[in-house]
Design a protein around this motif. Structure first.
Motif, PDB file in Angstrom:
ATOM      1  N   HIS A  79       0.911  -1.319   0.119  1.00 35.37           N
ATOM      2  CA  HIS A  79      -0.081   0.168   0.106  1.00 35.37           C
ATOM      3  C   HIS A  79       0.732   1.271   0.074  1.00 35.37           C
ATOM      4  CE1 HIS A  79      -4.120  -1.473   0.182  1.00 35.37           C
ATOM      5  NE2 HIS A  79      -3.896  -2.573   0.922  1.00 35.37           N
ATOM      6  N   VAL A  80       2.098   1.245  -0.616  1.00 37.08           N
ATOM      7  CA  VAL A  80       2.878   2.284  -0.609  1.00 37.08           C
ATOM      8  C   VAL A  80       3.292   2.799  -2.152  1.00 37.08           C
ATOM      9  CG1 VAL A  80       3.950   2.213   1.499  1.00 37.08           C
ATOM     10  CG2 VAL A  80       4.996   1.435  -0.482  1.00 37.08           C
ATOM     11  N   THR A  81       2.418   1.991  -3.016  1.00 40.57           N
ATOM     12  CA  THR A  81       2.694   2.303  -4.573  1.00 40.57           C
ATOM     13  C   THR A  81       1.373   2.201  -5.157  1.00 40.57           C
ATOM     14  OG1 THR A  81       3.074   0.086  -5.133  1.00 40.57           O
ATOM     15  CG2 THR A  81       5.007   1.666  -4.873  1.00 40.57           C
ATOM     16  N   LYS A  82       1.097   2.859  -6.338  1.00 42.89           N
ATOM     17  CA  LYS A  82      -0.041   2.627  -7.146  1.00 42.89           C
ATOM     18  C   LYS A  82       0.321   2.776  -8.455  1.00 42.89           C
ATOM     19  CE  LYS A  82      -4.364   4.669  -8.223  1.00 42.89           C
ATOM     20  NZ  LYS A  82      -5.653   3.601  -7.872  1.00 42.89           N
ATOM     21  N   ILE A  83       0.642   1.665  -9.288  1.00 41.90           N
ATOM     22  CA  ILE A  83       1.115   1.584 -10.508  1.00 41.90           C
ATOM     23  C   ILE A  83      -0.088   0.943 -11.401  1.00 41.90           C
ATOM     24  CG2 ILE A  83       3.009   0.568 -12.057  1.00 41.90           C
ATOM     25  CD1 ILE A  83       4.726   0.357  -9.312  1.00 41.90           C
ATOM     26  N   ASP A 125      -5.167  -3.548   5.584  1.00 42.77           N
ATOM     27  CA  ASP A 125      -5.066  -2.871   4.390  1.00 42.77           C
ATOM     28  C   ASP A 125      -4.368  -1.553   4.538  1.00 42.77           C
ATOM     29  OD1 ASP A 125      -5.852  -5.220   2.740  1.00 42.77           O
ATOM     30  OD2 ASP A 125      -7.959  -4.787   2.996  1.00 42.77           O
ATOM     31  N   VAL A 126      -3.587  -1.858   5.188  1.00 38.61           N
ATOM     32  CA  VAL A 126      -2.813  -0.391   5.463  1.00 38.61           C
ATOM     33  C   VAL A 126      -1.462  -0.390   5.088  1.00 38.61           C
ATOM     34  CG1 VAL A 126      -4.209  -0.094   7.710  1.00 38.61           C
ATOM     35  CG2 VAL A 126      -1.911  -1.471   7.765  1.00 38.61           C
ATOM     36  N   PRO A 127      -0.493   0.674   4.994  1.00 42.39           N
ATOM     37  CA  PRO A 127       0.510   0.584   4.496  1.00 42.39           C
ATOM     38  C   PRO A 127       1.717  -0.282   5.373  1.00 42.39           C
ATOM     39  CG  PRO A 127      -0.032   3.091   4.609  1.00 42.39           C
ATOM     40  CD  PRO A 127      -1.104   2.082   5.267  1.00 42.39           C
ATOM     41  N   HIS A 128       2.444  -0.971   4.546  1.00 43.42           N
ATOM     42  CA  HIS A 128       3.488  -1.934   5.241  1.00 43.42           C
ATOM     43  C   HIS A 128       4.951  -1.699   4.625  1.00 43.42           C
ATOM     44  CE1 HIS A 128      -0.710  -4.407   5.576  1.00 43.42           C
ATOM     45  NE2 HIS A 128       0.083  -4.511   6.786  1.00 43.42           N
ATOM     46  N   PRO A 129       5.539  -0.546   5.327  1.00 39.74           N
ATOM     47  CA  PRO A 129       6.838  -0.533   4.587  1.00 39.74           C
ATOM     48  C   PRO A 129       7.627  -1.374   5.286  1.00 39.74           C
ATOM     49  CG  PRO A 129       6.005   1.109   6.395  1.00 39.74           C
ATOM     50  CD  PRO A 129       4.997   0.266   6.002  1.00 39.74           C
ATOM     51  N   TRP A 130       7.766  -2.815   4.863  1.00 40.74           N
ATOM     52  CA  TRP A 130       8.485  -3.701   5.166  1.00 40.74           C
ATOM     53  C   TRP A 130       9.894  -3.840   4.939  1.00 40.74           C
ATOM     54  CZ3 TRP A 130       5.550  -9.246   5.493  1.00 40.74           C
ATOM     55  CH2 TRP A 130       4.402  -9.033   6.288  1.00 40.74           C
ATOM     56  N   LEU A 131      10.812  -4.296   5.653  1.00 44.41           N
ATOM     57  CA  LEU A 131      12.277  -4.495   5.369  1.00 44.41           C
ATOM     58  C   LEU A 131      12.834  -5.915   5.852  1.00 44.41           C
ATOM     59  CD1 LEU A 131      14.957  -3.060   4.370  1.00 44.41           C
ATOM     60  CD2 LEU A 131      15.152  -2.486   6.527  1.00 44.41           C
ATOM     61  N   ASN A 132      13.200  -6.494   4.773  1.00 41.93           N
ATOM     62  CA  ASN A 132      13.750  -7.749   5.153  1.00 41.93           C
ATOM     63  C   ASN A 132      15.206  -8.084   4.598  1.00 41.93           C
ATOM     64  OD1 ASN A 132      11.218  -9.824   5.950  1.00 41.93           O
ATOM     65  ND2 ASN A 132      10.575  -8.279   4.383  1.00 41.93           N
ATOM     66  N   LEU A 133      15.999  -8.582   5.353  1.00 42.43           N
ATOM     67  CA  LEU A 133      17.456  -8.579   5.134  1.00 42.43           C
ATOM     68  C   LEU A 133      18.111 -10.000   5.409  1.00 42.43           C
ATOM     69  CD1 LEU A 133      18.390  -5.247   7.208  1.00 42.43           C
ATOM     70  CD2 LEU A 133      18.035  -5.535   4.721  1.00 42.43           C
ATOM     71  N   PHE A 134      19.112 -10.442   4.618  1.00 40.40           N
ATOM     72  CA  PHE A 134      20.005 -11.268   5.219  1.00 40.40           C
ATOM     73  C   PHE A 134      21.378 -10.844   5.800  1.00 40.40           C
ATOM     74  CE2 PHE A 134      17.944 -14.090   1.717  1.00 40.40           C
ATOM     75  CZ  PHE A 134      17.170 -14.668   2.612  1.00 40.40           C
ATOM     76  N   VAL A 135      21.574 -11.055   6.932  1.00 42.61           N
ATOM     77  CA  VAL A 135      22.689 -10.470   7.662  1.00 42.61           C
ATOM     78  C   VAL A 135      23.728 -11.501   7.840  1.00 42.61           C
ATOM     79  CG1 VAL A 135      23.743  -9.034   9.805  1.00 42.61           C
ATOM     80  CG2 VAL A 135      21.385  -8.984   8.867  1.00 42.61           C
ATOM     81  N   PRO A 136      24.970 -11.339   7.463  1.00 40.40           N
ATOM     82  CA  PRO A 136      26.022 -12.560   7.664  1.00 40.40           C
ATOM     83  C   PRO A 136      26.224 -12.746   9.183  1.00 40.40           C
ATOM     84  CG  PRO A 136      26.725 -10.849   6.172  1.00 40.40           C
ATOM     85  CD  PRO A 136      25.707 -10.408   6.744  1.00 40.40           C
ATOM     86  N   LYS A 137      26.426 -14.035   9.484  1.00 40.06           N
ATOM     87  CA  LYS A 137      26.531 -14.415  11.188  1.00 40.06           C
ATOM     88  C   LYS A 137      27.701 -13.544  11.661  1.00 40.06           C
ATOM     89  CE  LYS A 137      28.898 -18.060  13.368  1.00 40.06           C
ATOM     90  NZ  LYS A 137      29.224 -19.501  13.640  1.00 40.06           N
ATOM     91  N   ARG A 176       6.569  -4.142   9.326  1.00 41.24           N
ATOM     92  CA  ARG A 176       5.854  -2.852   9.936  1.00 41.24           C
ATOM     93  C   ARG A 176       4.483  -2.771   9.630  1.00 41.24           C
ATOM     94  NH1 ARG A 176      10.148  -0.028  11.294  1.00 41.24           N
ATOM     95  NH2 ARG A 176      12.207  -0.453  10.288  1.00 41.24           N
ATOM     96  N   SER A 177       3.529  -2.344  10.329  1.00 41.33           N
ATOM     97  CA  SER A 177       2.300  -1.655   9.915  1.00 41.33           C
ATOM     98  C   SER A 177       2.458  -0.159  10.322  1.00 41.33           C
ATOM     99  CB  SER A 177       1.085  -2.445  10.794  1.00 41.33           C
ATOM    100  OG  SER A 177       0.827  -3.735  10.273  1.00 41.33           O
ATOM    101  N   ALA A 178       1.954   0.569   9.102  1.00 37.65           N
ATOM    102  CA  ALA A 178       1.866   1.925   9.516  1.00 37.65           C
ATOM    103  C   ALA A 178       0.582   2.544   9.109  1.00 37.65           C
ATOM    104  CB  ALA A 178       2.968   2.690   8.423  1.00 37.65           C
ATOM    105  N   GLU A 179       0.416   3.737   8.999  1.00 35.20           N
ATOM    106  CA  GLU A 179      -0.843   4.591   8.685  1.00 35.20           C
ATOM    107  C   GLU A 179      -0.538   5.351   7.280  1.00 35.20           C
ATOM    108  OE1 GLU A 179      -2.620   6.501  11.773  1.00 35.20           O
ATOM    109  OE2 GLU A 179      -2.178   4.609  13.152  1.00 35.20           O
ATOM    110  N   PHE A 180      -1.539   5.498   6.610  1.00 38.12           N
ATOM    111  CA  PHE A 180      -1.479   6.327   5.255  1.00 38.12           C
ATOM    112  C   PHE A 180      -0.779   7.636   5.468  1.00 38.12           C
ATOM    113  CE2 PHE A 180      -4.418   2.779   4.270  1.00 38.12           C
ATOM    114  CZ  PHE A 180      -4.022   2.527   3.066  1.00 38.12           C
TER     115      PHE A 180
END
Ligand code: FAD
Length: 547
Positions: free
Chosen positions: A93-97, A406-418, A474-478
């Motif tokens: 919910h942070v883009t509209k294409i 159905d709210v904005p989800h500015p998620w961030l997922n990472l792989f971090v070396p041990k 994360r769950s955010a608001e518009f």
């Protein structure tokens, strides 16, 4: 004759002009349209002619808006605003294409026809498969192109064939994992590798990786696939596996939809366990927490599931995992979080059935004794296998009922070396996140083993033998999601400045430089495969890789 050459060149020029509007078509591709061989003078003449004869193009090149009347797609291709609007947004919910049209295919042939039409035309149009639209940044979008609504292929009467002897299922990739699970369980079988949430399509997760607490033991979902059917960007369908068209097979696994639309996947199965013994342990010391996690995933026949999460000093224990503890523990947990500001929760599961039920309690008891968690907090559950796998559904329905899904989800997922995870804890969890004090939603951190991933697959992963998946869900608001996005940037910048070799999972990069860095040594192979399987850069433009 001169007139017909002129008309052809005019059309060519118009097509090229339109093609330029599709930012994803690179110069290299234009060369294949013979553009450089036309003289500049001719182009200027053509340009002037174009100005004098405007709007003649709509019926001459098969753009999405003029294939709507193509008989092959009658009743399946639509530009109705409700359809294109629905295809323009995703879970993030942070883009509209907006696409120009949506194809609701009823067969694989419909998708082949669409891709061929685009590939065969001088000015191809972008096409994106959309599984369940659970991306966060428009990855399944096709600006001004066609979105293929894969879910319209789902047909209860077909779409999954289970081989009991071969221990595999042939699955239409439009199916959701929950649907696959329900079908295989009818026969006492189950896939082995999962995502935390099961309402994602098979095609969508195989295009990324598909990770969860099972990954340390079984590998990601892409390591548990035996064969694929793929329609390439040329509109050709191929069956591929480790032994057949293996380059395409591995390209598509974690390939972000760049090399073809996967229509069928052969997924490994095992006998399904009946129940799950599910335990959680709290830690105040990060190094004890990660040491225990790493030891547990190194044990050969150990746990079936291992994850971990971070609990922050953010008011009441509503930060997801802590609520699983009995209410009588809540005040003590809050007080522990307040004291330490950040604590950690290890989550482990052992499956069992009638043959192992007598030993599972003993095994879990032994395991608890060997761990260095903070004693005195008990979380133990004994649930059915399906209730365990489908555990996020309850939370989803709860959030939906409160209008918070159905709210904005500015998620961030990472792989971090041990080797970097302690610095990450110090700089990010205990640094940026505490300082900004805005993070809400689950914050996951758990290790996996590189050996469970095949290097030929497209997903970019760290070089070290063990690396951590870290998820800021994360769950955010518009009106405030940008603050979270800024925090994501801050985390990424911190990792980059500290040279931690962190790689995004479910990646988003705004520029091609970002993608080059993302893939590192795999970038050249990724590009070569793109030119081989989707030379006109038609597929999955929403990933923003080939601009
Ligand atoms: P879409 O968002 O529809 O598509 C994603 C990408 O794949 C697009 O580029 C699209 O063009 C392409 N694509 C889709 N179908 C095909 C196909 N058949 N062939 C080729 N390309 C295709 N991920 C994990 O790994 N583990 C988790 O535990 C996890 N949990 C999640 C929980 C939630 C609530 C959400 C929203 C997401 C989660 N994800 C998780 C992320 C998820 O795996 C990805 O976002 C995935 O792409 C979503 O699947 P989808 O069917 O909605 O794909």
């Amino acid at each position: 004759m001169g007139g017909s050459i002129n008309t052809d060149l005019l059309l060519l020029f118009i097509d090229i002009t339109k093609a330029k509007a599709f930012k994803h078509i690179p110069q290299k591709n234009m060369a294949s349209n013979n553009f450089p061989s036309q003289s500049h003078l001719l182009v200027i003449i053509i340009f002037i002619t174009t100005l004098l004869t405007p709007i003649t193009t709509n019926n001459t090149s098969p753009q999405p808006w003029n294939i709507l009347s193509n008989d092959n797609f009658a009743g399946k291709l639509t530009s109705a605003s409700s359809s294109v609007e629905a295809a323009s947004i995703d879970f993030g919910h942070v883009t509209k294409i907006l696409p120009s049209a949506v194809l609701n295919p009823s067969s694989v042939q419909d998708i082949i026809d669409l891709i061929k039409l685009s590939f065969d035309s001088q000015s191809s149009f972008p096409i994106a498969a959309r599984g369940h639209g659970h991306s966060f940044r428009g990855q399944a979008a096709a600006k001004d192109g066609v979105v293929v609504n894969m879910r319209s292929m789902v047909n209860e009467d077909r779409g999954i064939k289970v081989s009991r002897t071969g221990l595999y299922a042939d699955v239409d990739t439009a199916w959701l994992w929950i649907e696959v699970l329900n079908k295989t369980l009818e026969l006492g079988l189950t896939p082995v590798s999962w995502t935390d949430y099961l309402y994602l399509t098979v095609g969508g997760t195989l295009s990324n990786g598909g990770i969860s607490g099972q990954t340390s033991r079984y590998g990601p979902q892409i390591s548990n696939v035996l064969e694929l059917d793929i329609i390439t960007g040329k509109g050709e369908i191929a069956t591929c596996s480790n032994d057949m068209n293996s380059d395409l097979f591995y390209a598509a696994l974690g390939g972000l939809g760049q090399f073809g639309i996967i229509t069928r996947a052969r997924i490994k199965l095992e006998l399904a366990p009946k129940r799950a013994k599910w335990l959680r342990f709290l830690y105040t010391d990060f190094s004890e927490f990660t040491r225990d996690q790493e030891r547990l995933i190194s044990e050969a026949d150990g746990l079936h599931f291992l994850e971990g999460s971070v609990m922050l000093d953010h008011g009441p224990p509503d930060n997801w995992r802590s609520t699983y503890y009995p209410p009588s523990d809540h005040l003590r947990i809050v007080s522990m979080i307040k004291r330490h500001r950040v604590i950690y929760c290890l989550e482990v599961v052992k499956y069992y059935d009638e043959f192992s039920q007598h030993s599972v309690n003993e095994e879990m008891e032994e395991l608890s004794e060997s761990l260095n968690f903070v004693r005195g907090f008990v979380y133990e559950k004994d649930v059915t296998y399906i209730d365990f796998l489908n555990r996020v559904r309850t939370g989803e329905l709860n959030l939906k009922s409160k209008g918070q899904w159905d709210v904005p989800h500015p998620w961030l997922n990472l792989f971090v070396p041990k080797s970097q995870i302690s610095r990450f804890d110090y700089g990010v969890f205990k640094g940026i996140i505490l300082r900004n004090n805005i993070t809400t939603g689950p914050l996951l951190v758990y290790p996996m083993k590189r050996i469970m991933w095949n290097d030929q697959m497209s997903t970019a992963i760290p070089e070290e033998d063990v690396f951590y998946a870290v998820g800021f869900l994360r769950s955010a608001e518009f009106d405030n999601w940008e603050a979270y996005d800024k925090e994501n940037m801050e985390v990424l910048m911190f990792c980059e400045d500290a040279k931690m070799d962190v790689i995004q999972y479910l990646p988003y990069h705004a520029s091609q430089e970002g993608w080059v860095r993302h893939f590192g040594p795999r970038w050249n192979t990724f590009v070569e495969r793109k030119y081989k399987y989707d030379p006109k850069m038609i597929l999955s433009p929403g990933q923003n890789i080939f601009q």
